[in-house]
Design a protein around this motif. Sequence first.
Motif, PDB file in Angstrom:
ATOM      1  N   UNK A  27       0.830  -1.204   0.000  1.00  0.00           N
ATOM      2  CA  UNK A  27       0.000   0.000   0.000  1.00  0.00           C
ATOM      3  C   UNK A  27       0.866   1.256   0.000  1.00  0.00           C
ATOM      4  N   UNK A  28       0.561   2.135  -0.929  1.00  0.00           N
ATOM      5  CA  UNK A  28       1.120   3.486  -0.951  1.00  0.00           C
ATOM      6  C   UNK A  28      -0.005   4.445  -0.603  1.00  0.00           C
ATOM      7  N   UNK A  29       0.284   5.438   0.230  1.00  0.00           N
ATOM      8  CA  UNK A  29      -0.706   6.480   0.512  1.00  0.00           C
ATOM      9  C   UNK A  29      -0.168   7.819   0.042  1.00  0.00           C
ATOM     10  N   UNK A  60       5.812   8.688 -10.157  1.00  0.00           N
ATOM     11  CA  UNK A  60       7.118   8.023 -10.220  1.00  0.00           C
ATOM     12  C   UNK A  60       7.225   6.806  -9.322  1.00  0.00           C
ATOM     13  N   UNK A  61       6.233   6.629  -8.426  1.00  0.00           N
ATOM     14  CA  UNK A  61       6.238   5.461  -7.540  1.00  0.00           C
ATOM     15  C   UNK A  61       5.456   4.285  -8.129  1.00  0.00           C
ATOM     16  N   UNK A  62       4.960   4.428  -9.345  1.00  0.00           N
ATOM     17  CA  UNK A  62       4.165   3.384 -10.011  1.00  0.00           C
ATOM     18  C   UNK A  62       5.001   2.092 -10.183  1.00  0.00           C
ATOM     19  N   UNK A  63       4.323   1.003 -10.598  1.00  0.00           N
ATOM     20  CA  UNK A  63       2.904   0.880 -10.946  1.00  0.00           C
ATOM     21  C   UNK A  63       2.062   0.400  -9.772  1.00  0.00           C
ATOM     22  N   UNK A  64       0.743   0.639  -9.890  1.00  0.00           N
ATOM     23  CA  UNK A  64      -0.221   0.085  -8.952  1.00  0.00           C
ATOM     24  C   UNK A  64      -1.281  -0.683  -9.730  1.00  0.00           C
ATOM     25  N   UNK A  65      -1.860  -1.642  -9.069  1.00  0.00           N
ATOM     26  CA  UNK A  65      -2.972  -2.373  -9.682  1.00  0.00           C
ATOM     27  C   UNK A  65      -4.262  -1.572  -9.615  1.00  0.00           C
ATOM     28  N   UNK A  66      -4.380  -0.744  -8.578  1.00  0.00           N
ATOM     29  CA  UNK A  66      -5.598   0.056  -8.430  1.00  0.00           C
ATOM     30  C   UNK A  66      -5.323   1.269  -7.558  1.00  0.00           C
TER      31      UNK A  66
END
Length: 337
Positions: A27-29, A60-66
């Motif tokens: 998790x990124x917030x 720049x912190x990608x990728x995310x699934x959602x």
Amino acid sequence: MRLLVMGGTWFLGKHIVEGALSRGWEVTTFNRGRSGRDVDGVEPVHGDRTSRVDLERLAGHEPWDAVIDTSSSELPPGDVLAATTALRTATRRWVHISTVSVYEGWPHQPLTDASPLLECPADADESYGYTGEDGSPTKYGFQKAGGERAVTDVFGDAAVLLRPGVILGPGEYVGRLPWWLERAKRGGRILAPAPAEQRIQPVDVRDVARFALDQAASSTSGGYNITHPDGMTFSGFLDACLSETGGPGAPVWVDPAVLVEQGVKQWTELPLWRTHAGVWSVDSSRAVAAGLGCRPLAETIRDTWRWWAADGRPVDHPRWAEHGIAAEKEAKILASV
């Protein structure tokens, strides 16, 4: 599963983050770092979502699934559009927390997921919309409808729009349920809006969080009304508040016409009370079919009281001060009936 939560430090956002971590997700917030503390175990990124530079840095912190967006409630559509555009290549899906206020018929008419929406451009600024003389539609509703369009214009079938009515539970920052709990604890004759058998449809914040996470991990799309499919009578609600707090009180059910005549502000002075026909007539069957499960509201009341009684305190929010009738005004009305 890699998830980005826009917000994530208080109430719904915090419950979403905690639920995602319990599932073993990364998790990124993204938030300003001002309201609440980042949950342990996340990758926190601090910045202003209205800043193009900060959004580019976040990407720049990608990728995310959602992405689950819990922090756009006070932003104009144009700012939502800027965020979805900046992050379109960084994620597959976007789950957007919206509101039932986006419907043309709210709060006068019963609603389904297919009910007509208010019209608002995706790139509108904060000046777009208006509030009607009777309090509906609202400028807020227009703005949120534009926010939905900003999401769907960019993400198309990869967009999920959650439209909750009232969300209650531990960590609540608006003050609706905490006010009723405190009033029940004080006891005595409690001013209550008739009819006692009126059913209400608040949902528990933890159930909204779970459904949002389920949608983030699924391949569904479109809008979902998020209201309690069973609900609870207002008398059951107050009885549960009295039972949990041990307050030595009893409701005095007063006709809505009398409350209006006495100048009681609907929705705020007696939280959850509103006379419009559609307020508690929001069909959530599509969400239920997609997996929305709602715990009994008595459990929400119990757990909120335990949180509150243990010196639970939400983040500071201006809406808190709007809720609850003054003791002197309540006593005056009770003396007249």
